[in-house]
Design a protein around this motif. Structure first.
Motif, short mmCIF file in Angstrom:
data_model
loop_
_atom_site.label_atom_id
_atom_site.label_comp_id
_atom_site.label_asym_id
_atom_site.label_seq_id
_atom_site.Cartn_x
_atom_site.Cartn_y
_atom_site.Cartn_z
N LEU A 119 0.80 -1.22 0.00
CA LEU A 119 0.00 0.00 0.00
C LEU A 119 0.83 1.27 0.00
CD1 LEU A 119 -2.82 -1.02 2.50
CD2 LEU A 119 -2.97 -0.83 0.02
N SER A 120 2.16 1.14 -0.02
CA SER A 120 3.00 2.32 0.00
C SER A 120 3.10 2.98 -1.37
CB SER A 120 4.40 1.95 0.50
OG SER A 120 5.00 0.99 -0.37
N GLY A 121 2.73 2.28 -2.43
CA GLY A 121 2.79 2.85 -3.77
C GLY A 121 1.74 3.92 -3.97
N PRO A 122 2.02 4.95 -4.80
CA PRO A 122 1.07 6.04 -5.02
C PRO A 122 -0.26 5.57 -5.60
CG PRO A 122 3.26 6.62 -5.84
CD PRO A 122 3.31 5.18 -5.48
N ALA A 123 -0.22 4.64 -6.54
CA ALA A 123 -1.45 4.17 -7.16
C ALA A 123 -2.37 3.48 -6.15
CB ALA A 123 -1.12 3.21 -8.31
N LEU A 124 -1.77 2.63 -5.30
CA LEU A 124 -2.59 1.93 -4.32
C LEU A 124 -3.07 2.87 -3.23
CD1 LEU A 124 -0.74 -1.49 -3.99
CD2 LEU A 124 -2.99 -1.05 -4.95
N GLN A 125 -2.29 3.88 -2.91
CA GLN A 125 -2.76 4.88 -1.95
C GLN A 125 -3.95 5.64 -2.52
OE1 GLN A 125 0.64 7.27 -0.93
NE2 GLN A 125 1.37 5.85 0.63
N THR A 126 -3.87 5.97 -3.80
CA THR A 126 -5.01 6.64 -4.46
C THR A 126 -6.22 5.72 -4.47
OG1 THR A 126 -3.51 7.90 -5.87
CG2 THR A 126 -5.79 7.70 -6.60
N TRP A 127 -5.98 4.44 -4.78
CA TRP A 127 -7.09 3.48 -4.79
C TRP A 127 -7.76 3.42 -3.42
CZ3 TRP A 127 -8.94 -0.71 -2.27
CH2 TRP A 127 -9.88 -1.51 -2.94
N ALA A 128 -6.95 3.31 -2.37
CA ALA A 128 -7.50 3.21 -1.02
C ALA A 128 -8.26 4.48 -0.64
CB ALA A 128 -6.38 2.94 -0.02
N LEU A 180 -16.95 7.27 -11.65
CA LEU A 180 -16.52 7.88 -10.39
C LEU A 180 -17.43 7.49 -9.22
CD1 LEU A 180 -15.46 11.51 -11.40
CD2 LEU A 180 -14.03 9.50 -11.02
N SER A 181 -18.72 7.27 -9.47
CA SER A 181 -19.66 6.85 -8.43
C SER A 181 -19.67 7.81 -7.24
CB SER A 181 -19.32 5.43 -7.95
OG SER A 181 -19.35 4.52 -9.02
N ALA A 202 -12.97 2.78 -7.47
CA ALA A 202 -11.59 3.12 -7.10
C ALA A 202 -10.61 2.61 -8.14
CB ALA A 202 -11.27 2.53 -5.74
N THR A 203 -10.85 1.42 -8.66
CA THR A 203 -9.96 0.86 -9.68
C THR A 203 -9.98 1.70 -10.95
OG1 THR A 203 -10.35 -1.36 -8.80
CG2 THR A 203 -9.46 -1.20 -11.04
N ILE A 204 -11.17 2.14 -11.36
CA ILE A 204 -11.29 2.96 -12.56
C ILE A 204 -10.57 4.29 -12.37
CG2 ILE A 204 -12.92 4.25 -13.97
CD1 ILE A 204 -12.87 1.27 -14.57
N ASN A 205 -10.68 4.88 -11.17
CA ASN A 205 -10.02 6.15 -10.89
C ASN A 205 -8.51 6.04 -11.06
OD1 ASN A 205 -11.56 8.66 -9.49
ND2 ASN A 205 -12.74 6.77 -9.25
N VAL A 206 -7.97 4.90 -10.72
CA VAL A 206 -6.52 4.70 -10.81
C VAL A 206 -6.09 4.39 -12.24
CG1 VAL A 206 -4.61 3.23 -10.06
CG2 VAL A 206 -6.32 3.99 -8.41
N VAL A 207 -6.91 3.64 -12.96
CA VAL A 207 -6.52 3.13 -14.27
C VAL A 207 -6.62 4.19 -15.37
CG1 VAL A 207 -7.16 1.49 -16.08
CG2 VAL A 207 -7.07 0.75 -13.70
N ILE A 208 -7.68 5.03 -15.35
CA ILE A 208 -7.92 5.97 -16.44
C ILE A 208 -7.10 7.24 -16.24
CG2 ILE A 208 -9.63 7.44 -17.55
CD1 ILE A 208 -11.69 5.36 -17.08
N PRO A 209 -6.23 7.61 -17.17
CA PRO A 209 -5.44 8.85 -17.06
C PRO A 209 -6.33 10.09 -17.21
CG PRO A 209 -4.47 7.33 -18.66
CD PRO A 209 -5.85 6.82 -18.35
N ALA A 210 -6.09 11.11 -16.37
CA ALA A 210 -6.88 12.34 -16.42
C ALA A 210 -6.67 13.07 -17.75
CB ALA A 210 -6.49 13.24 -15.26
#
Length: 334
Positions: A46-55, A262-263, A230-238
């Motif tokens: 969970l220390s990675g930025p992507a997983l922190q964003t997911w959480a 986004l839900s 949460a997964t979609i938020n991490v996967v799709i680039p802004a």
């Protein structure tokens, strides 16, 4: 009154958990023990930025949704236990086509978001309300209640027509989908989960039984929907969205899709829409119309409460109707 849905009162199937002596509390305890034993490994992951964003997104969706889910579950239990079965036949017009807009307008009185409206709609169908009217209420309540419209006014200062367009467009979508269900919907598409018989016990026990049943059933699907969002938020680039803002049609489709992914709770989505200033007001209106009616957590909850056959038909149809009607009102009013 119109088409009624009756639910089977057949006895519940014997539970494999009872046979094995392993219940949900025991499973939860085992999971918690495993999490404690693997805490060091999980901390590293969970220390990675992507997983922190997911959480962060996962928790924020749940924090927004759970209070209103609880509110909806409690109100659903009140309807199931304390409201007489004949009340809704008297409260709504007897003709289904008239009951649909009446139920849609009744959504004004529910101060909550879409998570609370799902169990309430299920309870209304159980109490004899025609499904078309219950579905109109389900779609209208999260979008036209005073809290949501007030938040929209605050999020778009100097543009009061945004709140007007949102409320009217959302109500039109809700009523249109209710009438569409009257025309094309089938009773067998709705499969409400078996709920313990509430008529043969005390009011207090029946109330808590209904609450436990609905919170466990709808809550589990809420968690699945939050995880998907949460997964979609991490996967799709802004950056993908930024590139679509200059194309009118594509921007509408992009923000409609974003609302699904986004839900966001309907009481907070107006501030997100306001922040998307690179997009037109019409595309942002579509974002606000689609979000409370079709998103990942809502589709998941609808599948859990009404059945998958229902969700896979109702959600896409609502998505298309919300885009078309929202775009039309945006072009006329904004």
């Amino acid at each position: 009154m119109g088409e009624l849905v009756t639910t089977s009162t057949t006895s519940a199937r014997p539970s494999a958990e009872k046979d094995s002596g392993l219940g949900s509390l025991e499973v939860l305890a085992v999971v918690l023990v495993l999490l404690v034993l693997a805490r060091d490994q999980l901390a590293g992951l969970l220390s990675g930025p992507a997983l922190q964003t997911w959480a962060t997104v996962f928790v924020s969706v749940l924090v927004q949704a759970v209070p209103f889910l609880v509110f909806g579950v409690v109100l659903s239990a009140v309807i199931a236990v304390f409201v007489p079965r004949g009340f809704w036949a008297k409260a709504l017009p007897s003709h289904p086509a008239l009951a649909v807009p009446a139920a849609g307008v009744a959504g004004v009185i529910l101060p909550g978001c879409e998570c609370g409206s799902v169990p309430i709609a299920g309870s209304l169908i159980r109490r004899g309300v025609t499904p078309a009217a219950a579905l109109a209420f389900l779609l209208a309540a999260p979008a036209i209640n005073p809290i949501v419209l007030t938040a929209t006014v605050i999020a778009f200062p100097g543009q009061p027509l945004m709140a007007v367009a949102r409320g009217v467009a959302s109500l039109v979508v809700a009523v249109s989908m209710g009438w569409l269900w009257l025309r094309l919907g089938r009773t067998e598409w709705i499969r409400l989960p078996h709920r313990p018989d509430l008529d043969d016990t005390s009011k207090a026990r029946a109330f808590w039984a209904a609450c436990r049943h609905d919170i466990m059933h709808a809550g589990g699907f809420l968690v699945l929907g939050a995880a998907a969002a949460a997964t979609i938020n991490v996967v799709i680039p802004a950056a993908w969205l930024q590139s679509l803002a200059g194309y009118p049609v594509l921007s509408v489709i992009a923000l409609a899709t974003l609302a699904v992914l986004l839900s966001i709770c309907s009481e907070a989505d107006a501030f997100v829409a306001a922040s998307l200033s690179q997009f037109s007001l019409t595309s942002r209106l579509v974002f606000l119309v689609v979000g409370p009616m079709v998103d990942l957590k809502l589709i998941s909850m609808q599948a859990g409460v009404f059945g998958r056959r229902f969700a896979w038909r109702f959600a896409p149809a609502t998505f298309v109707a919300a885009i078309l009607i929202g775009s039309a009102f945006g072009l006329v009013l904004l």
